[in-house]
Design a protein around this motif. Structure first.
Motif, PDB file in Angstrom:
ATOM      1  N   TRP A 217       1.257  -1.257   0.040  1.00 38.54           N
ATOM      2  CA  TRP A 217      -0.024  -0.108  -0.257  1.00 38.54           C
ATOM      3  C   TRP A 217       1.146   1.027   0.131  1.00 38.54           C
ATOM      4  N   TRP A 315      -7.916  -2.356   9.762  1.00 36.29           N
ATOM      5  CA  TRP A 315      -7.780  -0.288   9.950  1.00 36.29           C
ATOM      6  C   TRP A 315      -8.014  -0.233  10.877  1.00 36.29           C
ATOM      7  N   HIS A 334      -6.663   0.784   3.703  1.00 40.26           N
ATOM      8  CA  HIS A 334      -5.930  -0.295   2.185  1.00 40.26           C
ATOM      9  C   HIS A 334      -6.755  -0.889   1.714  1.00 40.26           C
TER      10      HIS A 334
END
Length: 352
Positions: A217, A315, A334
């Motif tokens: 990422w 996340w 992400h």
């Protein structure tokens, strides 16, 4: 004969070790807290969450257009209601920016029955419009009671003021800037603000990517997570794309010169890459983004352990604690690089 006894002894030892390991793993699973989904919303990416007297608030940054609202109160029945009203939440790209509308809210934090709303004023990451602002609402009346506009010396044109912690004991607020590394200190009485640790190694990103399931990422995110230990007068902070946790005395932040502040920074521990951070009962809770976990660091012993992990942690962006429950958002950053209309974003909680 001795060899037979030796084989039997080794076999029994191996079985005992295996049993002990299984028991430890079972105990770990039993001790892992249950994740409860509190609320969910489809196609609207939330980041921040805060709870005050059982009132739950979330925010939605202006990262894509349009967005439904910037700040919402979650009411019974999974109802997301614009806070404090719809008018504050109806700004769109191209419209005039006023002091009575949200532009790009990144964080909401409740403290002493006040709601602090951090407006980056940087929609779509295209630069700050005017000045970053912290709006303060009285939760008794839901009225705006204070506005803190950051002076030019406290931010850069590409700043993204990310998160905030309120120090009622000393009368200050502490913010991170994740787009142009540094911390911002606000005097809550006078409204004066200053920038410290600007582009300092402790606020800088350590790399330009994170890794999820073997895929990069690619992003550079500087000082982001922040947590305040009011009792000991220490502020903890962390770059999002990095693995070093730092701390500094708030007295130094408030009173010392820039050079003294830089020399007072402490490296606390090597950790996973986090976003959300909060301190409760001498424990620092923080996200492990890359491994879908919430971790805890005992500030006394420096022991690190896993609180919860799995598909319910996507996340973990922001934390809030009330009545010994830890609330967190799954912002799924992400996974949210393109169309998010089918993505579901949640607020969850675990009992500590």
């Amino acid at each position: 004969m001795k060899s037979i006894y030796l084989v039997l002894f080794l076999s029994m030892s191996l079985l005992a070790c295996k049993k002990s390991a299984n028991e430890k793993e079972t105990m770990k699973k039993e001790q892992s807290p249950q994740v409860t989904e509190v609320a969910s919303i489809k196609g609207e990416q939330l980041t921040g969450v805060t709870i005050s007297n059982q009132r739950l608030f979330v925010n939605f940054p202006y990262w894509r257009k349009p967005i439904k609202f910037s700040v919402a109160e979650i009411k019974e029945g999974n109802q997301f209601t614009p806070y404090p009203n719809a008018q504050w939440n109806n700004w769109e790209i191209g419209q005039p920016v006023t002091d009575s509308t949200f532009v790009c809210v990144q964080s909401v934090v409740a403290s002493n029955n006040l709601l602090y709303v951090v407006d980056t004023r940087n929609p779509l990451f295209q630069g700050v419009i005017g000045q970053p602002i912290v709006f303060v609402f009285d939760l008794n009346t839901n009225e705006l009671v204070r506005t803190y506009k950051l002076p030019e010396k406290a931010f850069h044109k590409d700043s993204y003021i990310n998160d905030i912690r309120i120090d009622n004991e000393r009368g200050y607020a502490y913010c991170t800037d994740s787009a142009n590394s540094g911390l911002v200190i606000i005097n809550l009485k006078t409204g004066e603000a200053k920038r410290v640790l600007d582009e300092h190694p402790s606020t800088n990103s350590e790399q330009a990517y994170l890794t999820f399931e073997g895929k990069k990422w690619n992003n550079t995110v500087h000082s982001d997570g922040i947590a305040l230990d009011t009792k000991r007068g220490m502020l903890y902070y962390h770059a999002l794309t990095g693995y070093n946790l730092y701390a500094i005395s708030v007295e130094k932040l408030i009173k010392a010169s820039e050079k003294e502040i830089e020399n007072s920074v402490q490296l606390v521990a090597k950790t996973s890459a986090p976003d959300g951070m909060i301190i409760h009962k001498n424990i620092l809770y923080y996200a492990d983004l890359e491994h879908h976990k919430i971790m805890q660091l005992d500030l006394k012993t420096k022991e690190i352990s896993t609180v919860v992990e799995g598909d319910n942690v996507k996340w973990a962006d922001t934390f809030s604690i009330e009545n010994n429950y830890l609330y967190y958002t799954n912002s799924r950053i992400h996974e949210a690089g393109g169309d998010i209309s089918d993505l579901v974003f949640t607020v969850n909680r675990i009992k500590l």
